[in-house]
Design an enzyme around this catalytic site. Sequence first.
Site, PDB file in Angstrom:
ATOM      1  N   LYS A   1      59.361  37.327  33.400  1.00  0.00           N
ATOM      2  CA  LYS A   1      60.294  38.383  33.860  1.00  0.00           C
ATOM      3  C   LYS A   1      60.471  39.484  32.811  1.00  0.00           C
ATOM      4  O   LYS A   1      60.786  40.607  33.138  1.00  0.00           O
ATOM      5  CB  LYS A   1      61.638  37.784  34.276  1.00  0.00           C
ATOM      6  CG  LYS A   1      62.478  37.245  33.153  1.00  0.00           C
ATOM      7  CD  LYS A   1      63.791  36.703  33.685  1.00  0.00           C
ATOM      8  CE  LYS A   1      64.737  36.259  32.595  1.00  0.00           C
ATOM      9  NZ  LYS A   1      64.217  35.263  31.657  1.00  0.00           N
ATOM     10  N   GLY A   2      60.256  39.169  31.546  1.00  0.00           N
ATOM     11  CA  GLY A   2      60.199  40.195  30.503  1.00  0.00           C
ATOM     12  C   GLY A   2      61.513  40.856  30.156  1.00  0.00           C
ATOM     13  O   GLY A   2      62.584  40.261  30.297  1.00  0.00           O
TER      14      GLY A   2
END
Length: 248
Positions: A128-129
Amino acid sequence: MNIGEVRPYGDRMNDGAIQISFSLPVPVSARSIEAVKLIAARMGMNNIRLVHAQDMGNNFSFYILYGAINISVDLQAIHVPEVELQLFDFWEINDLIRREFERKVVVIGATIGVDAHTVGLDAIISAKGFGGESGLERYPQFEVFNLGAQVPPELVVEYSKKIHADVVLVSQVVTQRNVHLFNLSLLAELLEAEKLRDKLILICGGPYINAQVALETGFDAGFGPGTTPLQVASFIVHELMKRKMRKK
Ligand code: B12
């Protein structure tokens, strides 16, 4: 003020406006509020405005103040190490690894010691970063192992050996009593003792980490607040290419 000097500002350039907050081990009272203003004045603040005073229970209280200071610093006179970074994009990174290394780059991530803060490391690693960017898990050319929180440095060494890691990412958020310096140095020393240090790219990160901390503790780079996955991925690829050139 000389050219190159900087001073905090709020409403107008160079007005010296700052905000501070702190706690006192007493409940809120007219006296504690006066004490808070005195402390700020003794710190050199003027035009002091108390904007928040709150009891926190158990006879502790919390305060937020605005004010102004008359201090400036000369940016030109400051010399600190910085990670020099030329950013690649997601596709360039994967293409470069595929072309130059012909295999996936193996990455281990861990928060070491007693530190249980995982959000920062996950921001860099998890799919998801962070900041609108995908984490390293999303890159097809990185094979990522997230060992999670409170990992003993010895286990990081053992795992690095077992899976033939190319990169070790370490998060340190808790810095009380300089525990982060102890943990990071210990890990670098253990890797050195196992003759793994030179084979690895060793990167640390956290809100109080910078290039200086990284160099002092035997790491290759240190990333601080607001770091994005692309910055870390770009550094890894640059470093891999630099090392490959050196070998030739
Ligand atoms: C959430 C949180 C917790 C959660 C953690 C949950 C979890 N799963 O992570 C819980 C409630 C468990 C917790 C516990 C504690 N916490 Co806490 N916590 C926070 C808080 C509010 C937010 C941290 C966070 O998630 N930030 C968001 C992430 C995205 O930011 P970041 O960590 O900076 O990460 C970025 C960069 O630093 C960098 N980065 C981080 N790691 C890495 C790694 C690599 C390899 C790279 C390249 C980059 C990188 O990239 C990230 C993205 O940009 C902070 C205060 C704050 N506002 O920051 C306190 C804070 C970190 N906690 C603190 C403390 C003291 C504690 C406790 C000791 C409290 C207590 N007395 O019990 C315990 C410690 C528990 C333990 N054993 O570690 C202090 C640390 C002070 C210090 N310098 O030592 C802080 C600063 C609060 C404070 N002002 O006092 N905490």
